[in-house]
Design a protein around this motif. Structure first.
Motif, PDB file in Angstrom:
ATOM      1  N   THR A  75     -20.474   6.771  -6.031  1.00  0.00           N
ATOM      2  CA  THR A  75     -19.546   7.828  -6.032  1.00  0.00           C
ATOM      3  C   THR A  75     -18.739   7.629  -4.847  1.00  0.00           C
ATOM      4  O   THR A  75     -17.495   7.916  -4.965  1.00  0.00           O
ATOM      5  N   LYS A  76     -19.101   7.066  -3.696  1.00  0.00           N
ATOM      6  CA  LYS A  76     -18.318   6.772  -2.486  1.00  0.00           C
ATOM      7  C   LYS A  76     -17.233   5.881  -2.733  1.00  0.00           C
ATOM      8  O   LYS A  76     -16.020   5.724  -2.643  1.00  0.00           O
ATOM      9  N   LEU A  77     -17.699   4.656  -3.489  1.00  0.00           N
ATOM     10  CA  LEU A  77     -16.725   3.618  -3.927  1.00  0.00           C
ATOM     11  C   LEU A  77     -15.811   4.135  -4.812  1.00  0.00           C
ATOM     12  O   LEU A  77     -14.692   3.730  -4.632  1.00  0.00           O
ATOM     13  N   ALA A  78     -16.245   5.020  -5.813  1.00  0.00           N
ATOM     14  CA  ALA A  78     -15.253   5.624  -6.721  1.00  0.00           C
ATOM     15  C   ALA A  78     -14.085   6.056  -5.815  1.00  0.00           C
ATOM     16  O   ALA A  78     -13.044   6.173  -6.386  1.00  0.00           O
ATOM     17  N   ALA A  79     -14.523   7.049  -4.947  1.00  0.00           N
ATOM     18  CA  ALA A  79     -13.685   7.891  -4.175  1.00  0.00           C
ATOM     19  C   ALA A  79     -12.438   6.817  -3.482  1.00  0.00           C
ATOM     20  O   ALA A  79     -11.329   7.107  -3.415  1.00  0.00           O
ATOM     21  N   LYS A  80     -13.068   6.082  -3.021  1.00  0.00           N
ATOM     22  CA  LYS A  80     -12.207   4.820  -2.143  1.00  0.00           C
ATOM     23  C   LYS A  80     -11.309   4.049  -2.979  1.00  0.00           C
ATOM     24  O   LYS A  80     -10.202   4.004  -2.592  1.00  0.00           O
ATOM     25  N   VAL A  81     -11.769   3.696  -4.323  1.00  0.00           N
ATOM     26  CA  VAL A  81     -10.906   3.244  -5.333  1.00  0.00           C
ATOM     27  C   VAL A  81      -9.694   3.992  -5.808  1.00  0.00           C
ATOM     28  O   VAL A  81      -8.515   3.530  -5.856  1.00  0.00           O
ATOM     29  N   ASP A  82     -10.099   5.076  -5.972  1.00  0.00           N
ATOM     30  CA  ASP A  82      -9.298   6.338  -6.690  1.00  0.00           C
ATOM     31  C   ASP A  82      -8.119   6.333  -5.299  1.00  0.00           C
ATOM     32  O   ASP A  82      -6.797   6.194  -5.905  1.00  0.00           O
ATOM     33  N   GLU A  83      -8.449   6.532  -4.158  1.00  0.00           N
ATOM     34  CA  GLU A  83      -7.698   6.678  -3.140  1.00  0.00           C
ATOM     35  C   GLU A  83      -6.697   5.513  -2.804  1.00  0.00           C
ATOM     36  O   GLU A  83      -5.570   5.647  -2.803  1.00  0.00           O
ATOM     37  N   VAL A  84      -7.076   3.999  -3.097  1.00  0.00           N
ATOM     38  CA  VAL A  84      -6.254   2.821  -3.025  1.00  0.00           C
ATOM     39  C   VAL A  84      -5.249   2.970  -4.214  1.00  0.00           C
ATOM     40  O   VAL A  84      -4.083   2.631  -3.854  1.00  0.00           O
ATOM     41  N   ILE A  85      -5.753   3.404  -5.305  1.00  0.00           N
ATOM     42  CA  ILE A  85      -4.669   3.379  -6.511  1.00  0.00           C
ATOM     43  C   ILE A  85      -3.565   4.260  -6.416  1.00  0.00           C
ATOM     44  O   ILE A  85      -2.372   4.115  -6.501  1.00  0.00           O
ATOM     45  N   GLU A  86      -3.971   5.754  -5.746  1.00  0.00           N
ATOM     46  CA  GLU A  86      -3.022   6.681  -5.521  1.00  0.00           C
ATOM     47  C   GLU A  86      -2.015   6.185  -4.354  1.00  0.00           C
ATOM     48  O   GLU A  86      -1.065   6.768  -4.732  1.00  0.00           O
TER      49      GLU A  86
END
Length: 298
Positions: A75-86
């Motif tokens: 879940t933490k990784l998903a949030a970080k990946v989401d942030e990077v794409i944003e």
């Protein structure tokens, strides 16, 4: 402006062999930052998602190893990946065992209507608690991303599925469990086993994969498990299977994907320096990343 963000995910909770948590360090040691700097306007290394040294646990109900911990960390990784794409950067995730893909895909897929996935791997990773011989979650991330498996995992990011079966291509398969074979047939997932790679040649396999995905997807994630390659060339992996894809075939595959400009996110997983020979597998991973991001000899 071409920007890349590197995220380390030093997680070994999806299986039982120690050492794969050192994969991101081994890949960095092999010179990833230096190698990719010339291929992007900006390369940012965001460090590692903190995993700590949690106690191993078996979920009593499902018999899954480290279920809650993996749900929490991915879940933490998903949030970080989401942030990077944003932020407009290309996310490149370094594993860790293949269970990390649950988090990567949860972070990536929300940005696409029809995400495609190339699963470059000796294994299908399509097991569920019911079909898994081991209860190891690193054999389940593709099933989880299809919405099959424990709700703690399938609902990461608050939605499911992350990918549809008709948008997946598995390349390099040569070790499939019975339940995985049944699921591949039932869902009509496109698979190029080593038989097809030998018979058609890697050029044809990648041409067909590009053709299959490019018109029906709006982004394609590459999930590359180093055990997709032959263990002679990539010895530092936890579940080696003889008769794999060669170094040259893999470079060709990455170069062709670069030319097609198809890949919008990527992860390289299962590098285990404890099992490796002089960091050979991490060095190979970095060389393949060079090819994937457009490095050319001439």
């Amino acid at each position: 402006m071409k920007r890349l963000a590197i995220i380390g995910m030093p997680m070994d909770l999806g299986q039982t062999r120690r050492g794969v948590d050192m994969g991101p360090s081994a890949i960095r040691y092999a010179g990833i930052n230096e190698r990719l700097k010339s291929l992007f306007d900006e390369v940012q290394d965001l460090g590692d998602i903190p995993i700590g040294r949690p106690e191993v646990s078996i979920d009593q109900e499902s018999n899954l190893r480290n279920l809650e911990l993996i749900a929490e960390k991915t879940t933490k990784l998903a949030a970080k990946v989401d942030e990077v794409i944003e932020s407009g950067s290309f996310p490149l995730v370094l594993g860790g065992d293949h269970s990390i893909a649950i988090g990567t895909l949860a972070g990536v897929s929300k940005h696409y209507q029809n995400l495609g996935v190339i699963w470059y791997d000796a294994h299908g990773d399509l097991n569920t608690a019911e079909t898994s011989p081991s209860g190891n979650i690193h054999g389940m991330p593709l099933a989880v991303s299809l919405g099959l498996g424990h709700p703690l995992l399938t609902n990461i990011g608050g939605y499911q599925p992350k990918v549809r079966p008709e948008n997946i291509v598995i390349i390099g398969a040569r070790s499939l469990d019975e339940g995985e074979r049944a699921l591949i047939k039932e869902k009509g997932i496109k698979v190029y086993t080593m038989h097809e790679i030998d018979r058609l040649g890697m050029t044809k396999v990648i041409e067909e994969s590009i053709q299959y995905l490019q018109h029906k997807t709006d982004g394609v994630h590459l999930s590359l498990d180093l055990d997709g390659l032959d263990p002679v060339e990539a010895p530092g992996v936890g579940t080696p299977v003889n008769g794999g894809i060669s170094y040259r075939e893999s470079h060709l595959a990455m170069e062709m994907l670069a030319e097609a400009n198809l890949i919008t996110s990527a992860e390289f997983v299962e590098v285990n320096p404890i099992l490796d020979d002089k960091n050979k597998t991490a060095t190979l991973a970095v060389a393949l990343m060079g090819s994937l991001f457009g490095e050319k000899l001439l």
